[in-house]
Design a protein around this motif. Structure first.
Motif, PDB file in Angstrom:
ATOM      1  N   ARG A  73       0.832  -1.213   0.000  1.00  0.00           N
ATOM      2  CA  ARG A  73       0.000   0.000   0.000  1.00  0.00           C
ATOM      3  C   ARG A  73       0.856   1.248   0.000  1.00  0.00           C
ATOM      4  N   LEU A  74       0.645   2.044  -1.023  1.00  0.00           N
ATOM      5  CA  LEU A  74       1.365   3.319  -1.111  1.00  0.00           C
ATOM      6  C   LEU A  74       0.389   4.452  -0.830  1.00  0.00           C
ATOM      7  N   GLN A  75       0.950   5.529  -0.329  1.00  0.00           N
ATOM      8  CA  GLN A  75       0.102   6.675  -0.081  1.00  0.00           C
ATOM      9  C   GLN A  75       0.706   7.911  -0.707  1.00  0.00           C
ATOM     10  N   HIS A  76      -0.141   8.637  -1.403  1.00  0.00           N
ATOM     11  CA  HIS A  76       0.297   9.901  -2.000  1.00  0.00           C
ATOM     12  C   HIS A  76      -0.270  11.022  -1.140  1.00  0.00           C
ATOM     13  N   ASN A  77       0.600  11.740  -0.471  1.00  0.00           N
ATOM     14  CA  ASN A  77       0.137  12.870   0.324  1.00  0.00           C
ATOM     15  C   ASN A  77      -0.064  14.048  -0.617  1.00  0.00           C
ATOM     16  N   VAL A  78      -1.323  14.322  -0.902  1.00  0.00           N
ATOM     17  CA  VAL A  78      -1.650  15.305  -1.929  1.00  0.00           C
ATOM     18  C   VAL A  78      -1.437  16.706  -1.384  1.00  0.00           C
ATOM     19  N   LYS A  79      -0.528  17.424  -2.047  1.00  0.00           N
ATOM     20  CA  LYS A  79      -0.237  18.777  -1.596  1.00  0.00           C
ATOM     21  C   LYS A  79      -0.983  19.764  -2.471  1.00  0.00           C
ATOM     22  N   ASN A  80      -1.648  20.697  -1.880  1.00  0.00           N
ATOM     23  CA  ASN A  80      -2.367  21.750  -2.607  1.00  0.00           C
ATOM     24  C   ASN A  80      -3.341  21.198  -3.640  1.00  0.00           C
ATOM     25  N   GLY A  81      -3.806  19.998  -3.381  1.00  0.00           N
ATOM     26  CA  GLY A  81      -4.805  19.428  -4.293  1.00  0.00           C
ATOM     27  C   GLY A  81      -4.267  19.033  -5.650  1.00  0.00           C
ATOM     28  N   ILE A  82      -2.935  18.949  -5.773  1.00  0.00           N
ATOM     29  CA  ILE A  82      -2.376  18.579  -7.074  1.00  0.00           C
ATOM     30  C   ILE A  82      -2.313  17.057  -7.194  1.00  0.00           C
ATOM     31  N   LEU A  83      -3.106  16.544  -8.093  1.00  0.00           N
ATOM     32  CA  LEU A  83      -3.186  15.084  -8.248  1.00  0.00           C
ATOM     33  C   LEU A  83      -2.109  14.607  -9.214  1.00  0.00           C
ATOM     34  N   LEU A  84      -2.139  13.299  -9.473  1.00  0.00           N
ATOM     35  CA  LEU A  84      -1.157  12.755 -10.407  1.00  0.00           C
ATOM     36  C   LEU A  84      -1.804  12.584 -11.779  1.00  0.00           C
ATOM     37  N   TYR A 134       3.664  -8.423  -6.215  1.00  0.00           N
ATOM     38  CA  TYR A 134       2.269  -8.627  -5.827  1.00  0.00           C
ATOM     39  C   TYR A 134       1.509  -7.334  -6.066  1.00  0.00           C
ATOM     40  N   GLU A 135       0.213  -7.372  -5.776  1.00  0.00           N
ATOM     41  CA  GLU A 135      -0.600  -6.191  -6.063  1.00  0.00           C
ATOM     42  C   GLU A 135      -0.089  -4.970  -5.316  1.00  0.00           C
ATOM     43  N   VAL A 136      -0.244  -3.833  -5.957  1.00  0.00           N
ATOM     44  CA  VAL A 136       0.163  -2.567  -5.354  1.00  0.00           C
ATOM     45  C   VAL A 136      -1.008  -1.613  -5.485  1.00  0.00           C
ATOM     46  N   SER A 137      -1.287  -0.881  -4.417  1.00  0.00           N
ATOM     47  CA  SER A 137      -2.327   0.126  -4.551  1.00  0.00           C
ATOM     48  C   SER A 137      -1.794   1.459  -4.075  1.00  0.00           C
ATOM     49  N   LEU A 138      -2.384   2.501  -4.620  1.00  0.00           N
ATOM     50  CA  LEU A 138      -1.950   3.854  -4.291  1.00  0.00           C
ATOM     51  C   LEU A 138      -3.183   4.645  -3.895  1.00  0.00           C
ATOM     52  N   ALA A 139      -3.094   5.301  -2.738  1.00  0.00           N
ATOM     53  CA  ALA A 139      -4.206   6.125  -2.297  1.00  0.00           C
ATOM     54  C   ALA A 139      -3.734   7.552  -2.171  1.00  0.00           C
ATOM     55  N   GLY A 140      -4.484   8.469  -2.748  1.00  0.00           N
ATOM     56  CA  GLY A 140      -4.167   9.883  -2.596  1.00  0.00           C
ATOM     57  C   GLY A 140      -4.909  10.423  -1.386  1.00  0.00           C
ATOM     58  N   VAL A 141      -4.156  10.973  -0.427  1.00  0.00           N
ATOM     59  CA  VAL A 141      -4.771  11.410   0.820  1.00  0.00           C
ATOM     60  C   VAL A 141      -4.487  12.887   1.029  1.00  0.00           C
ATOM     61  N   ASP A 142      -5.526  13.606   1.391  1.00  0.00           N
ATOM     62  CA  ASP A 142      -5.336  15.009   1.743  1.00  0.00           C
ATOM     63  C   ASP A 142      -4.804  15.061   3.167  1.00  0.00           C
ATOM     64  N   PRO A 143      -3.595  15.532   3.391  1.00  0.00           N
ATOM     65  CA  PRO A 143      -2.998  15.447   4.724  1.00  0.00           C
ATOM     66  C   PRO A 143      -3.733  16.315   5.747  1.00  0.00           C
ATOM     67  N   GLN A 144      -4.403  17.379   5.291  1.00  0.00           N
ATOM     68  CA  GLN A 144      -5.121  18.218   6.255  1.00  0.00           C
ATOM     69  C   GLN A 144      -6.355  17.512   6.810  1.00  0.00           C
ATOM     70  N   THR A 145      -7.157  16.974   5.914  1.00  0.00           N
ATOM     71  CA  THR A 145      -8.411  16.395   6.365  1.00  0.00           C
ATOM     72  C   THR A 145      -8.302  14.896   6.573  1.00  0.00           C
ATOM     73  N   GLY A 146      -7.281  14.286   6.051  1.00  0.00           N
ATOM     74  CA  GLY A 146      -7.173  12.839   6.158  1.00  0.00           C
ATOM     75  C   GLY A 146      -8.105  12.112   5.196  1.00  0.00           C
TER      76      GLY A 146
END
Lengths: 514, 439
Positions: free
Chosen positions: A461-472, A490-502
């Motif tokens: 599980r990967l996490q993308h800490n989204v800064k200023n709402g800039i997505l990939l 094996y399977e890999v997943s990526l979640a984009g998370v807004d660090p302010q609101t979680g």
């Protein structure tokens, strides 16, 4: 003109030979070391042809590099533009190594060779040797032998496992190069040739003697208690040192499917990424430093009467081409020119140190009017990267000179707003916005390994800490994720998370692409 | 003293290996692109230069990139002229938002980086799939007329073909080399002799001089006789070679069944066959027309687009296509002027009782009108084993079989995959042992 001594010109005409190169070098060295107080690695100047320059470009400027098709692509791309006249070749190329290697192109005129020598062999060289990022994060003395090792290792792997297999690993590793650096802790120093050799022999030995029959660990009992699962998870994260921001490092250490040689390949890519990381953080300073040094040295040599007026004109013309900054609405505008900004700031520091205005005294009380501009500059070069350098040293005078302004752009709005301009109220805001845009770590997607269940489904599980709402960008994101999967197995997943609101902004996984 | 090293003599092309690897990779990609283009291009365009943009998927290097048009960004730009804080500027229309210029950190664009493939390269990639052993081996059947074409010079020939320029050039060279006395020398001597002789009184000195001049004159005349102005060895004749002349016109009929059973795969195979036929004919004829006839239970002449991509469907009556072809030939392509070729692709489905009619049409009319008529039946890959080489098969196949032996300019065969096409093509268009003439 009274100061002009008549110690004779260093060179005449535009042809060069090794005698004139050497004479110019000695004169430049005297100014650089004795008058400017620079401290440099020993220099090695290599004369190359333009074709060799193209070659050097395509292997990311290293004299030794392993083989990979992407460098060939780079070559084809550079050559295409060179042939079409879209862009010229750089006059020089310099390598952060000890001895410091500078390439001089044979097509250059003698005056240009002198300029390049001052610029690269003293400017860049001083910066490499003294800047804290390079001192702390790169090993100039070891890089050439490491590259030699890397090149041989990769070709040995190709012999043993086939080019395609090696390429597959390198492709995936290259995709994660930006996520393959330590930003906050220092990586282990490159070990010397001998230690590395021993480590590799041990690795090969393990490879030969490993047998699955020796696996005697008992199966862990299934646990259904959520509290226990929670505890397991945090235990596991602690063991794996999670979260981990260096994806390549994590994969190298913990991937379950990689063979030892594949891990070594990841390590090679990671080491190279790390080696170049400081250069990416110090473009403005590095080029500014080199430009300032060459400008100071050639002016000094002109004052000493060692460079003729014709040559001086040629040199000044090259110099002003290098520091040319088109306006944002100019068709030629390619972004802020690091040479221009760095040089302007350093010249400004020189001015503030010697002839400060009241404004400068307000803004830079620590060094305004201290008279010793060289010491001030050496200190700045040694202890800053672009972001902190701009934050500390960008003066209102330079902001006015460049007529800088700050635009704020929200994706949701149909307008961009001029947030601040180069006036009394805007100086600080413009300065910090500009400094911010040079913070490499802040401007790159922050992606970290969050969790993995090594005994379960091994889902990474990967996490993308989204800064200023800039997505990939989705296409390349999914393609890159497939590369992660390739290395992880094996399977890999990526979640984009807004660090302010979680809040989770998006989720994607390789499972549906498989 | 620094360490200067002259690297110019080092081997260059350090990145040659990398470039070869890249090209190999790009080639895979190009193959894919060409395949796509063959599918979507018009038949005559397959035989043209193509620009293939790079990078494409196979040579792409993805990384995590920030998406444009999302989130909040800050830019600092130089060169403010009239803005003040708080101004609002409309965003540029294109580009999905963003400040337009000066977007930092968006890698360089490689848009205009293209591979341009020459005609030969395109054909190479095209034929690779067809397992073409050697393009040159494409045998040209039935060369019809010859036309003499200039081909250098010869030392023998008919007087009408003497090349004066070349002959005189040789003669001049020879005269120079052998020091043939010039006309001017001769006239100078005779004039002097005449002047002396014309004098009223000839002194002994003059007499002496006169005899010298006379012997000199004799020598020169002898030499001029020995070294002729034009010698047979100088003469060059224009040489002509008989070159095969492409017939002026050819028309290629593409007949295809478009009933529901002709799917994507079948049409693709048919198209590849037609493309190959077109390339082949193009080598022989200055002008080729292509006529596309598609049929369900009725036949219609259509354009290429409709021919390959239309999804219209219905029952199947093959003979309608043949009748349509006969109609078009009578209408527009008189067979004494046009070389007519036809290729029919079908999966062999036909309405009951029609196949015999088709065979009859072929036997009575078409084989007489056409230079060559090829029937290609596209079958399922699994069927190849069953039908491999037997006469069994669809009704159409069986009735065409009766024509096959009878008419030498009719050939039929089955294909199931792209690799089959070329060998089959070779077999269909192989040089026949006896020269045929149109009946």
């Amino acid at each position: 003109m009274a100061r002009r001594a008549t110690s004779g010109l260093l060179f005449q005409g535009s042809d060069w030979n090794f005698a004139t190169l050497s004479r110019a070098y000695d004169a430049i060295e005297t100014v650089a070391l004795e008058e400017m107080g620079l401290s440099v690695y020993p220099n090695q100047l290599e004369i190359i042809t333009s074709e060799q320059m193209l070659d050097a470009y395509s292997s990311v400027g290293m004299p030794l590099m392993y083989q990979h098709w992407s460098f060939g692509k780079r070559f084809a791309y550079e050559e295409h533009h060179y042939r079409k006249g879209h862009r010229g070749l750089a006059y020089e190329l310099v390598i952060n190594s000890n001895p410091c290697i500078t390439y001089l192109m044979e097509e250059n005129t003698m005056a240009m060779q002198a300029l390049v020598t001052a610029h690269a062999a003293f400017g860049h060289n001083h910066f490499f040797k003294n800047n804290y990022l390079f001192r702390q994060w790169t090993d100039a003395g070891a890089i050439l032998s490491y590259m030699d090792f890397a090149k041989k290792y990769v070709s040995k792997c190709e012999e043993r496992h086939g080019t395609a297999a090696v390429e597959a690993i390198l492709d995936s590793a290259h995709a994660l190069m930006d996520q393959g650096v330590f930003r906050y802790r220092r990586p282990p120093r490159l070990s010397s040739e001998k230690v590395r050799e021993r480590a590799r022999e041990r690795l090969e030995y393990e490879e030969q003697t490993y047998s699955d029959l020796w696996r005697t660990l008992p199966q862990t009992a299934e646990s259904h208690d959520p509290a226990e699962a929670e505890r397991d998870a945090s235990e596991r994260k602690k063991v794996l040192n999670l979260p981990e921001e260096n994806l390549l490092y994590f994969l190298e250490k913990h991937s379950l499917i990689l063979e030892p040689w594949q891990r070594e390949l990841l390590r090679i890519v990671r080491v190279i990424a790390q080696y170049f990381y400081p250069q990416r953080q110090t473009k403005v300073m590095n080029e500014g430093c080199a430009t300032f040094v060459h400008y100071t040295i050639i002016n000094r040599l002109y004052d000493q009467g060692r460079i003729g007026e014709g040559h001086m004109l040629e040199l000044l013309q090259s110099h002003s081409n290098v520091v040319f900054q088109p306006d944002f609405d100019d068709r030629r505008y390619p972004g802020i020119n690091p040479y221009a900004l760095g040089f302007a700031m350093m010249q400004d520091i020189q001015r503030i140190a010697t002839e400060p205005t009241d404004e400068d005294r307000d803004w830079f009380p620590s060094f305004a009017g201290n008279g010793d501009w060289m010491e001030t500059l050496r200190d700045a070069w040694a202890n800053h990267r672009d972001e902190s350098f701009i934050l500390q040293y960008l003066s209102p005078a330079v902001m006015r000179k460049f007529r800088l302004f700050h635009l704020a752009d929200r994706a949701s709005e149909r307008f961009v707003e001029v947030a601040s301009i180069h006036n009394e109220r805007g100086y600080s805001a413009v300065r910090s916005a500009l400094a911010n845009s040079y913070d490499v770590a802040a401007n790159q997607p922050d992606i970290q390994v969050m969790d993995v269940d090594l005994l379960g489904d091994r889902h990474l599980r990967l996490q993308h800490n989204v800064k200023n709402g800039i997505l990939l960008e989705e296409g390349s994101r999914d393609a890159t994720l497939r590369h992660v999967r390739h290395l992880w197995g094996y399977e890999v997943s990526l979640a984009g998370v807004d660090p302010q609101t979680g809040r989770t902004l998006y989720e994607c996984s390789t499972a549906k692409h498989a | 003293m620094p360490n200067f090293i002259d690297r110019r003599l080092n081997p260059k092309d350090k990145s040659l290996g990398n470039r070869q690897r890249f090209l190999k990779r790009a080639r895979e990609e190009l193959k894919r692109v060409i395949k796509e283009q063959v599918k979507s291009d018009r038949i005559i365009d397959v035989d043209a230069a193509h620009g293939v943009p790079m990078p494409t998927d196979g040579a792409n290097e993805p990384t995590f990139q920030p998406a444009r048009g999302s989130g909040a960004r800050n830019y600092v730009l130089p060169g403010n002229k009239q803005f003040s804080a708080g101004d609002r500027l409309p965003k540029p229309e294109a580009g999905g938002g963003g400040g337009g210029k000066g977007r930092p950190g968006t890698g360089e664009s490689e848009d205009d980086f293209q591979f341009i493939l020459s005609r030969e390269e395109v054909l190479d990639l095209f034929f690779e799939d067809l397992e073409l052993p050697d393009m040159v081996k494409l045998s040209l059947k039935e060369t019809v007329t010859f036309k003499p074409r200039r081909a250098g010079f010869a030392t023998a020939g008919t007087p009408t073909n003497i090349n004066v320029g070349r002959t005189m050039r040789n003669s001049f060279g020879r005269r120079l080399a052998l020091h043939r006395p010039k006309e001017k020398e001769l006239t100078a001597l005779t004039e002097e002799i005449a002047r002396i002789e014309a004098a009223p009184e000839i002194s002994p000195k003059d007499r002496q001089r006169l005899s010298e001049l006379r012997s000199e004159l004799e020598k020169i005349e002898k030499k001029r006789r020995r070294i002729p102005y034009v010698d047979p060895v100088d003469i060059r004749f224009n040489r002509f070679e008989q070159q095969p002349l492409p017939n002026a016109n050819a028309v290629m009929f593409c007949l295809m069944d478009v009933s529901a059973s002709m799917g994507e795969r079948e049409k693709d195979l048919a198209k590849r066959f037609f493309v190959l036929l077109h390339l082949f004919l193009k080598r022989r004829y200055e002008r080729i027309d292509i006529v596309f006839i598609r049929h369900t239970d009725e036949a219609r002449e259509v354009d290429e687009e409709t021919f390959f991509y239309s999804t219209q469907s219905g029952g199947t009556i093959v003979s309608t296509a043949l009748e349509e072809m006969i109609r078009i030939i009578e209408d527009r392509y008189p067979s004494q002027i046009w070389n007519i070729y036809a290729a029919q692709a079908s999966d062999g489905d036909n309405i009951i009782g029609d196949s015999e009619h088709c065979a009859a049409l072929l036997r009575e009319k078409l084989t007489k009108l056409c230079q060559y008529y090829a029937y290609v039946e596209i079958i399922d890959e699994r069927e190849t084993e069953i039908f491999g080489s037997t006469d069994n098969g669809t009704a159409l196949w069986r009735s065409y079989r009766t024509v096959d032996g009878e008419k030498s300019n009719f050939q039929m065969t089955r294909i199931a995959k792209p690799a089959d096409i070329y060998p089959v093509f070779r077999r269909l268009f192989a040089r026949q042992p006896a020269t045929r003439t149109r009946k």
